[in-house]
Design a protein around this motif. Sequence first.
Motif: not given
Length: 452
Positions: A248-263
């Motif tokens: 029953n893990a909630a979506a908020s429990a998903c660790p955030a992935l590293p951000a990818v810089a913009e073009v």
Amino acid sequence: MLKKIYFKVAFIALISFLCLPVAMAGIAIEHWTQPSGAQVFLVQSHAIPMVDVQLDFDAGSRRDPTLQAGLASVTASLSGMGVLANPVRDEAALDENALGEAWADLGASFGGHASSDRMSFALRSLTYPDLLAKAVQLAARQLTEPAFPADIWQRERESMIAAIKEANTRPATQAQRAFDQTVFGDHPYGYDTTEASVKRIEVSHMAALYRQSIQPCRAIVSLVGALTRAQADAVVTKLLARIAVPRNAAASACPALPAVAEVLPLTQASDQRIAFESAQAHVLLGQPGYKRKDPDFFAMLVGNYILGGGGFVSRLTHEVREKRGLSYSVYSYFVPGAHAGAFTIGLQTRPDQADQALQVSREVLARFVADGPTEAELQAAKDNLIGGFALRLDSNRKLLDNVANIAWNKLPLNYLDTWTQRVQKITVADIRSAFQRKLQPQKMVTVVLGGA
């Protein structure tokens, strides 16, 4: 039994070509979130007993390490070349041949691939209860228990290196590589899979990417076919059930992935002339474009159809091919994604005509950005786009592509129902202002490959 399955598949395939979805009647997309955090999007289509499923994860090539370009692509590919044994479930390991035979016996298919933004897995199966249950079970094994066999990777790596060497002899490959690297700079959209980057990829890297990315809380699942909501929910649950996650893990429990810089936008023009002994010069002109979620999307879609995306009815074709005979084909396109994909004008011509063809293309582009289309061009474009809209939805697979696009890009659920109205509302002023916001003809990348 096997012959009966093949006969059913052939019959259903024939019917699927004859029974087209009723696109104009409204397409109801149901959406819900599972307790695991998985996002589910369903279109019920009961005309034929078949279902197409697509699972998308934020694990495309934009997340490839700089020195391991191609990691996402080879990971998705190798995930279908064998599954591990599961003693708890009394399931023996399957090598690539056994796995292929298992899918053939079911008359179904499952496989993965990676694009710039996402890693996707596609399942197609008949929905007869006995066949669907087995197909879902096998797909769940392949999705979550890939073997990543080292010996198979050695074979595939040598094959990839040979293909890269062969591709490097083609002028189109070299021109596109130079163009992408200059347009995108250090952004992953400009990464090129090379011999060196492939040699740096090991099965341990694939397994690590898989563990990080293939999780229920990151899954966006689209389904089109003869399933009710309850049946679709059960299918998705079974496809993701083997992944080890807290109950029953909630979506908020998903660790955030590293951000990818913009073009980054271009700050100045770049002009590359690459000598290559070929009968035709390859000419590319462009810059970073816009993201898929940009509010100017429809104005850019219609405008580019007029500029160079409409084939023989486009302005570039009229000026470069029809009036001057400088190229058989000339085109323009945008590739909007999670980041600003490239805007590209491309053509091939005799090396001695390359400068003239390039100059005409630049002039056409500059006039279009400054003035926009004529009313007659706009109406013709609308008629063609709206008239051809049904062809975007004339099979379950195409409809699934559209639903997955809506799900991935967080578009409104009524996006397909309002598509033609959105196109119809576009004005000359909309296109002119959108193109002026997005394009800078005086700061574009030019690549001309061919000739001395």
